[in-house]
Structure formats: structure tokens, C-alpha cells
Motif scaffolding. Sequence first.
Motif, PDB file in Angstrom:
ATOM      1  N   ILE A  97       0.839  -1.201   0.000  1.00  0.00           N
ATOM      2  CA  ILE A  97       0.000   0.000   0.000  1.00  0.00           C
ATOM      3  C   ILE A  97       0.871   1.248   0.000  1.00  0.00           C
ATOM      4  O   ILE A  97       0.568   2.242  -0.686  1.00  0.00           O
ATOM      5  CB  ILE A  97      -0.961  -0.027   1.201  1.00  0.00           C
ATOM      6  CG1 ILE A  97      -2.012  -1.117   0.972  1.00  0.00           C
ATOM      7  CG2 ILE A  97      -1.627   1.333   1.400  1.00  0.00           C
ATOM      8  CD1 ILE A  97      -3.011  -1.273   2.081  1.00  0.00           C
ATOM      9  N   ALA A  98       1.967   1.212   0.754  1.00  0.00           N
ATOM     10  CA  ALA A  98       2.897   2.347   0.732  1.00  0.00           C
ATOM     11  C   ALA A  98       3.436   2.570  -0.678  1.00  0.00           C
ATOM     12  O   ALA A  98       3.580   3.715  -1.133  1.00  0.00           O
ATOM     13  CB  ALA A  98       4.043   2.109   1.711  1.00  0.00           C
ATOM     14  N   ALA A  99       3.728   1.459  -1.395  1.00  0.00           N
ATOM     15  CA  ALA A  99       4.230   1.586  -2.769  1.00  0.00           C
ATOM     16  C   ALA A  99       3.166   2.171  -3.685  1.00  0.00           C
ATOM     17  O   ALA A  99       3.460   2.999  -4.560  1.00  0.00           O
ATOM     18  CB  ALA A  99       4.680   0.215  -3.275  1.00  0.00           C
ATOM     19  N   ILE A 100       1.912   1.751  -3.507  1.00  0.00           N
ATOM     20  CA  ILE A 100       0.818   2.302  -4.323  1.00  0.00           C
ATOM     21  C   ILE A 100       0.690   3.806  -4.075  1.00  0.00           C
ATOM     22  O   ILE A 100       0.528   4.597  -5.022  1.00  0.00           O
ATOM     23  CB  ILE A 100      -0.505   1.576  -4.000  1.00  0.00           C
ATOM     24  CG1 ILE A 100      -0.457   0.142  -4.527  1.00  0.00           C
ATOM     25  CG2 ILE A 100      -1.695   2.324  -4.593  1.00  0.00           C
ATOM     26  CD1 ILE A 100      -1.626  -0.714  -4.076  1.00  0.00           C
ATOM     27  N   LEU A 101       0.766   4.212  -2.819  1.00  0.00           N
ATOM     28  CA  LEU A 101       0.693   5.638  -2.514  1.00  0.00           C
ATOM     29  C   LEU A 101       1.820   6.389  -3.208  1.00  0.00           C
ATOM     30  O   LEU A 101       1.608   7.457  -3.791  1.00  0.00           O
ATOM     31  CB  LEU A 101       0.767   5.850  -1.000  1.00  0.00           C
ATOM     32  CG  LEU A 101      -0.441   5.388  -0.180  1.00  0.00           C
ATOM     33  CD1 LEU A 101      -0.147   5.507   1.300  1.00  0.00           C
ATOM     34  CD2 LEU A 101      -1.665   6.224  -0.536  1.00  0.00           C
ATOM     35  N   GLY A 102       3.025   5.840  -3.130  1.00  0.00           N
ATOM     36  CA  GLY A 102       4.160   6.506  -3.745  1.00  0.00           C
ATOM     37  C   GLY A 102       4.012   6.651  -5.251  1.00  0.00           C
ATOM     38  O   GLY A 102       4.457   7.641  -5.839  1.00  0.00           O
ATOM     39  N   GLU A 103       3.372   5.665  -5.885  1.00  0.00           N
ATOM     40  CA  GLU A 103       3.199   5.702  -7.339  1.00  0.00           C
ATOM     41  C   GLU A 103       2.095   6.663  -7.778  1.00  0.00           C
ATOM     42  O   GLU A 103       2.176   7.261  -8.852  1.00  0.00           O
ATOM     43  CB  GLU A 103       2.865   4.290  -7.839  1.00  0.00           C
ATOM     44  CG  GLU A 103       4.015   3.302  -7.695  1.00  0.00           C
ATOM     45  CD  GLU A 103       3.566   1.869  -7.929  1.00  0.00           C
ATOM     46  OE1 GLU A 103       2.341   1.677  -8.191  1.00  0.00           O
ATOM     47  OE2 GLU A 103       4.404   0.970  -7.831  1.00  0.00           O
ATOM     48  N   ARG A 104       1.056   6.798  -6.970  1.00  0.00           N
ATOM     49  CA  ARG A 104      -0.136   7.516  -7.404  1.00  0.00           C
ATOM     50  C   ARG A 104      -0.147   9.007  -7.047  1.00  0.00           C
ATOM     51  O   ARG A 104      -0.832   9.794  -7.710  1.00  0.00           O
ATOM     52  CB  ARG A 104      -1.376   6.850  -6.793  1.00  0.00           C
ATOM     53  CG  ARG A 104      -1.630   5.451  -7.327  1.00  0.00           C
ATOM     54  CD  ARG A 104      -2.231   5.501  -8.701  1.00  0.00           C
ATOM     55  NE  ARG A 104      -2.369   4.179  -9.309  1.00  0.00           N
ATOM     56  CZ  ARG A 104      -3.082   3.924 -10.382  1.00  0.00           C
ATOM     57  NH1 ARG A 104      -3.749   4.903 -10.962  1.00  0.00           N
ATOM     58  NH2 ARG A 104      -3.134   2.721 -10.891  1.00  0.00           N
ATOM     59  N   VAL A 105       0.527   9.392  -5.990  1.00  0.00           N
ATOM     60  CA  VAL A 105       0.468  10.802  -5.569  1.00  0.00           C
ATOM     61  C   VAL A 105       1.368  11.658  -6.450  1.00  0.00           C
ATOM     62  O   VAL A 105       2.239  11.153  -7.167  1.00  0.00           O
ATOM     63  CB  VAL A 105       0.891  10.959  -4.086  1.00  0.00           C
ATOM     64  CG1 VAL A 105       0.002  10.142  -3.181  1.00  0.00           C
ATOM     65  CG2 VAL A 105       2.363  10.586  -3.885  1.00  0.00           C
ATOM     66  N   ARG A 106       1.153  12.958  -6.390  1.00  0.00           N
ATOM     67  CA  ARG A 106       1.994  13.904  -7.118  1.00  0.00           C
ATOM     68  C   ARG A 106       3.345  14.062  -6.402  1.00  0.00           C
ATOM     69  O   ARG A 106       3.489  13.724  -5.222  1.00  0.00           O
ATOM     70  CB  ARG A 106       1.312  15.272  -7.185  1.00  0.00           C
ATOM     71  CG  ARG A 106      -0.061  15.267  -7.817  1.00  0.00           C
ATOM     72  CD  ARG A 106      -0.736  16.614  -7.635  1.00  0.00           C
ATOM     73  NE  ARG A 106      -0.856  16.981  -6.221  1.00  0.00           N
ATOM     74  CZ  ARG A 106      -1.341  18.142  -5.786  1.00  0.00           C
ATOM     75  NH1 ARG A 106      -1.735  19.061  -6.652  1.00  0.00           N
ATOM     76  NH2 ARG A 106      -1.428  18.386  -4.504  1.00  0.00           N
ATOM     77  N   GLU A 107       4.318  14.591  -7.111  1.00  0.00           N
ATOM     78  CA  GLU A 107       5.634  14.803  -6.504  1.00  0.00           C
ATOM     79  C   GLU A 107       5.569  15.783  -5.341  1.00  0.00           C
ATOM     80  O   GLU A 107       6.374  15.714  -4.406  1.00  0.00           O
ATOM     81  CB  GLU A 107       6.623  15.313  -7.560  1.00  0.00           C
ATOM     82  CG  GLU A 107       7.026  14.275  -8.591  1.00  0.00           C
ATOM     83  CD  GLU A 107       8.109  14.789  -9.521  1.00  0.00           C
ATOM     84  OE1 GLU A 107       8.580  15.933  -9.304  1.00  0.00           O
ATOM     85  OE2 GLU A 107       8.494  14.067 -10.449  1.00  0.00           O
ATOM     86  N   THR A 108       4.629  16.699  -5.377  1.00  0.00           N
ATOM     87  CA  THR A 108       4.514  17.702  -4.316  1.00  0.00           C
ATOM     88  C   THR A 108       3.718  17.208  -3.110  1.00  0.00           C
ATOM     89  O   THR A 108       3.683  17.873  -2.081  1.00  0.00           O
ATOM     90  CB  THR A 108       3.830  18.972  -4.858  1.00  0.00           C
ATOM     91  OG1 THR A 108       2.574  18.609  -5.461  1.00  0.00           O
ATOM     92  CG2 THR A 108       4.716  19.662  -5.896  1.00  0.00           C
TER      93      THR A 108
END
Length: 462
Positions: free
Chosen positions: A101-112
Motif C-alpha cells: 500500500i505504501a508503494a501504491i501511494l508513492g506511485e499515485r500521488v503527485r511529486e509535491t
Amino acid sequence: MQSEPAIETVLRKLEPADRQIVLDALKQAEKTEAELRYIADHDALTGLLDRRRFRVELDQYASFTARYGGQGAVMIIDIDGLKGVNDELGHQAGDNLLRRIAAILGERVRETDIVARLSGDEFAVLMPQTDTAGALQLGEDLRSQVAESAAPTADSATATISVGITMFGGKRDAGAESILVAADQAMYRAKEEGRNQIALFQDPGEPERRAERKQTTTARIRDALTNDRLSLHTQPIRSLASGGIERYELLLRMTGEDGELLPASAFIETAERSGLVQELDRWVVARALELMGNRERDGEPVSLHINISGASITDLSVIEFIERRLDEGGTDPARCTFEITETAHVHDYQAAAGFADRLGEFGCQVAIDDYGAGFGPFHYLKQIPFDMIKIDGSFVRDMPRSDADQLTVQAIVGIARGLGKTTIAEFVQDDATTQMLREYGVDMAQGYHLGRPVAVEDALTA
């Protein structure tokens, strides 16, 4: 005359062999500072920011929007099925789910965007400069992605997420806590509506209004100073070797309009903004030294810790006030310790070092409070003379369950030992923590497990 940096003063007094030991210790500490900073700010399992660091980031951005305008959103994400995964497949599978889930969050959110793991099954995302539609779209992307792919095996156990979102911004700054409360309420509503849902906090203005209702006005602080509505509580600081009470920390309280006893955290920010914090510091100093003088005359001396704000540290009139009160009260200065908070707004280190130097000349001791919380610790070690380090409670509270906290506390103790300084741990909450601190060589500790705050009259004047 310009004060000599504290570390230089220490080194000059050492024999060459001892001096080299201290220098080696400091070099090693400098090398590991970046690693310790990372450990202190990040969750060990997922590599995301932890709750403490996330709150710092959220507070900073909320303050920015209050001053310059704009808006943002905070999303709280709770895993609906983590307990089922742990029960059916084991905790290793649960840890794998958290990482995925942490990886999914990292992939889906914006850089900011800023992502954190707040607790065992709870994550958070700070979305700067986004609107409601953008926040809801990201929430839906995350919800659907987790539902489709986050089951750790092909077994029957699956996991979904419940998402709560709140918007904030404008000219009123609610602060991190109020924003997180609103997002948390929305998340629980998503759970109540069947889980695997998204809920938006219905009243974006409520966190700001709730914070304003709690906010103590300048007029109330002035009234408290004028009409004797301030009081002191004490919390014992115990020796970890003997278990006995070595000293007490003084804690400021104010009586509110409804008779409620308010902690300093409820009004200190207002006092800082309005310039009244120095008056509060003078009030505490005067009462503390009066109390100490009375105890000494009665043959029952007591050692007290007094908190000093960042504004007072750089205010020459405050140090002069302390000197006068010491001269008038007949108090043994060696029993008086002034705590300088590492996270206080101290911008003039030369003035702060001069303040600490003067206290030392009076015979008082200086403690660096909340050590490690601001992670500018080497500025303090090199520039401000001190006698004690108080290890910030955020590293102590969950220490038996956190390898990162254990490593951080051991590193702080090593630095203190190398410099010949005393260590005090805050927020001790159980026997396991007490025993661990004793094994690490911490000298003293305080916390609810070792003694709760009580009115000064009950603790010291009975």
C-alpha cells in the motif's frame, strides 16, 4: 565580550587523550547525523514519513496558506482488512500488505504531495494546492488500486481502504491537530458507510472554528497575570539508579473563564505572538525562586527545573531579572536548572549562548529540552553551554517497540557521555521503557509512569 563556543570551552579543559576521545565521538556523531535524522523522521517498515514529521510538514503548510492564501487537502487512509490478513496469513503477510500500500501511494500521488504512515494501519497524504475535486479523484484512484491489487496472496484474505478527506486553507490557520481530527472523522464515516468508501468532511470551516474557540486570547492572558489566575504544577524527575526523586520540573497552568485549569500548550503560542511570553517567564521565575528560598530556610532544599521561552533567551531584561531575583531570594543557584527548548524559536545563537553563559556565571545549570525533536542538535552542542540533555519524549514513548527510537536514544546517550553531560528521558510510560533507559545508561527520567504532575502546593509546600 563574545562568548567562546561551549564545545571549545570543554575541550580546553581536557587532557590530550580525553580531548581526542571527545573529538572522535563528535566526528562519529557528525557522520551519523543524517542517518539519525532520517531514522527520526521515517517509519522503519515502509520508509514513509512518520506521524511526528508529517505533523511538522502539515503545520508549516497550514501556516503558509493562512498567511498567503491557497488551499490544500489531507487524506487519512485506514486499511479495512489488516487484522484479517494478520489472523489468516500471519504478521509477515500483514507487513507485506503495508509495504504494498505504501508503494501504491508513492506511485499515485503527485511529486509535491507528502505521504506518511501515522500508525499501524493508518496512512496520511498532504495534498498542497489542490481542490476538492482533485482530492476526491486521488482518493478514488487509491481506493480502486488497493482493492484490485493489494491482497498479499491469492488466498481468501483481502484488504480494502477507507478514506477520509478534509479541505483547509484561507486566512485562518487551524493547525495540524484540528485538520487531522477532521480527516479522521471523515475516515470513520467512510467505515460506518460500509468500508472501501471515501468520505469528505462536510464542514471545512469547523476545524478552524474549533481551534479559535480553544484559542486563549491576549486579554485573558493579561487578566491571568493581573488577577492571580496563574499557578504552578510539578512533575518529579527520578534517578534511574536509585528510583528516588532528584528534582522537579515546574509546569505553568492558567485558570480559564469556566474554572478549567489550562496547560501551557493552550495559551503559550498566543503569548509568544503577543509578546507576553516574557512576562509569563518572569512570573514563573519569581515564584520558583521564592519557593526554593522558603524551602532552604526551612531546611528542606529542593531542585527545580524552569522552562524558558525562545523570546526570553534573547531578551537581556529577562536575564537581568533572574540575576536580581537570585540576589534577593537567598536561593542556592546550583539547585536551579533552566530548560532551553531545542525547538524554541532561537534565531540568535550568539545571544542564546550569552544567556546560558550568564546563567552559568550565576551558578545555575542549563538543560537542553526536547533534544532531537528539532534535529539541529549540533548547533546546540557546539554553541550553547549546557549541563543536561533532556531526550525528547517522541523517542521515548514507544521505544520498547521501535528499533529506530532505541538507536536514536543510544546515540544521544553516547554523545552526552562523551561530553560528560547528564541525560534525562521524558514521557516514560511503563516498566519496559524504564528498564531499557537504565540499561542504556540514561541518568534520570520523568513521565506519568514515574509521577504525574500535581499542584506545587501538594508536592512541595505540604
